[in-house]
Design a protein around this motif. Sequence first.
Motif, PDB file in Angstrom:
ATOM      1  N   SER A   1      -3.568   9.963 -10.383  1.00  0.00           N
ATOM      2  CA  SER A   1      -3.413   9.553  -8.972  1.00  0.00           C
ATOM      3  C   SER A   1      -3.742   8.340  -8.814  1.00  0.00           C
ATOM      4  CB  SER A   1      -3.826  10.621  -8.073  1.00  0.00           C
ATOM      5  OG  SER A   1      -3.067  11.733  -8.319  1.00  0.00           O
ATOM      6  N   PHE A   2      -3.233   7.430  -7.864  1.00  0.00           N
ATOM      7  CA  PHE A   2      -3.879   6.088  -7.756  1.00  0.00           C
ATOM      8  C   PHE A   2      -3.050   5.715  -6.419  1.00  0.00           C
ATOM      9  CE2 PHE A   2      -0.672   5.527 -10.849  1.00  0.00           C
ATOM     10  CZ  PHE A   2       0.133   4.400 -10.265  1.00  0.00           C
TER      11      PHE A   2
ATOM     12  N   SER B   1       0.716  -1.253   0.098  1.00  0.00           N
ATOM     13  CA  SER B   1      -0.119   0.008  -0.045  1.00  0.00           C
ATOM     14  C   SER B   1       0.836   1.373  -0.062  1.00  0.00           C
ATOM     15  CB  SER B   1      -0.881   0.152   1.174  1.00  0.00           C
ATOM     16  OG  SER B   1      -1.757   1.093   1.071  1.00  0.00           O
ATOM     17  N   GLN B   2       0.815   1.998  -1.059  1.00  0.00           N
ATOM     18  CA  GLN B   2       1.449   3.304  -1.159  1.00  0.00           C
ATOM     19  C   GLN B   2       0.735   4.327  -2.302  1.00  0.00           C
ATOM     20  OE1 GLN B   2       5.562   3.035  -2.829  1.00  0.00           O
ATOM     21  NE2 GLN B   2       5.178   0.943  -3.144  1.00  0.00           N
ATOM     22  N   SER B   3       0.953   5.400  -2.281  1.00  0.00           N
ATOM     23  CA  SER B   3       0.289   6.495  -3.111  1.00  0.00           C
ATOM     24  C   SER B   3       1.222   6.737  -4.134  1.00  0.00           C
ATOM     25  CB  SER B   3      -0.113   7.735  -2.521  1.00  0.00           C
ATOM     26  OG  SER B   3      -1.302   7.510  -1.301  1.00  0.00           O
TER      27      SER B   3
ATOM     28  N   GLU C   1      -4.696  -5.938  -3.517  1.00  0.00           N
ATOM     29  CA  GLU C   1      -5.288  -6.535  -4.577  1.00  0.00           C
ATOM     30  C   GLU C   1      -5.179  -5.958  -5.862  1.00  0.00           C
ATOM     31  OE1 GLU C   1      -9.530  -6.350  -3.762  1.00  0.00           O
ATOM     32  OE2 GLU C   1      -9.494  -8.222  -2.562  1.00  0.00           O
ATOM     33  N   GLY C   2      -4.373  -4.770  -5.811  1.00  0.00           N
ATOM     34  CA  GLY C   2      -4.122  -4.184  -7.181  1.00  0.00           C
ATOM     35  C   GLY C   2      -3.725  -2.746  -7.078  1.00  0.00           C
ATOM     36  N   LEU C   3      -4.401  -1.627  -7.990  1.00  0.00           N
ATOM     37  CA  LEU C   3      -4.411  -0.347  -8.233  1.00  0.00           C
ATOM     38  C   LEU C   3      -5.576   0.407  -8.212  1.00  0.00           C
ATOM     39  CD1 LEU C   3      -1.329   0.212 -10.603  1.00  0.00           C
ATOM     40  CD2 LEU C   3      -1.230  -0.028  -8.268  1.00  0.00           C
TER      41      LEU C   3
ATOM     42  N   LYS D   1       8.827  -0.451  -9.907  1.00  0.00           N
ATOM     43  CA  LYS D   1       9.302  -1.412  -8.895  1.00  0.00           C
ATOM     44  C   LYS D   1       8.354  -2.164  -8.226  1.00  0.00           C
ATOM     45  CE  LYS D   1      13.202  -1.924  -6.252  1.00  0.00           C
ATOM     46  NZ  LYS D   1      14.076  -2.701  -6.355  1.00  0.00           N
ATOM     47  N   GLU D   2       7.097  -1.209  -7.896  1.00  0.00           N
ATOM     48  CA  GLU D   2       5.862  -1.757  -7.340  1.00  0.00           C
ATOM     49  C   GLU D   2       5.245  -2.828  -8.125  1.00  0.00           C
ATOM     50  OE1 GLU D   2       2.626  -2.126  -4.676  1.00  0.00           O
ATOM     51  OE2 GLU D   2       4.556  -1.585  -4.174  1.00  0.00           O
TER      52      GLU D   2
END
Length: 192
Positions: free
Chosen positions: A60-61, A46-48, A66-68, A149-150
């Motif tokens: 933005s997301f 979990s990150q923005s 589970e995903g994005l 990277k994510e």
Amino acid sequence: MKKSLLLVSLIFLGLLFGGCDTKSSIDESIIAKSSSTEEKKVEFVSQSFTLITTDEKFISFRSTNEGLDFDEFKGKKAVLVDVFATWCPPCIEEIPVLKELKEKYKGQFEIVSVLFEKDKTKEEIQEFIAKYGINYPVTMGEENFKLAKELGDVKKIPEMFLFSKDGRFVNKFVGKTSKEDLEKYIKMAIEN
């Protein structure tokens, strides 16, 4: 001598039809094998994120387990994140297919193209977009590399990641992918 020439020819064909890498030396490890039909597991932390498009808009997301979750597209559109480079032949070959699918599923499907190159100016990317008539946003900047990277530490391109309307990860595509494979998974992502 003939063996060396054959090996170089095979590597070139592998790059042309398989995928590209950011490495400058050519060896067999940079060839991305196409594996679009088998579901790949990607783990998210979990990150923005805020990606910047070439026309200075923000996408933005937030990554979830589970995903994005795309702020602008959540609940409205399935999203394909396309990690590419301007010098990559398979990346360029897929542009007409992506444009066609974007038009066909207009209103239900979005493509976010993530430039995986550091030394391109905004003007150079805008020229690339114009040259190929790209009809979806292209992002550039340091945040692209954080996202790569994510997405499982992208090293070879093209790599594409499909997310459903509710932001769940659907499938990962590595290397050149057929229109039929893409469309099959896009339909699933739109329906879910």
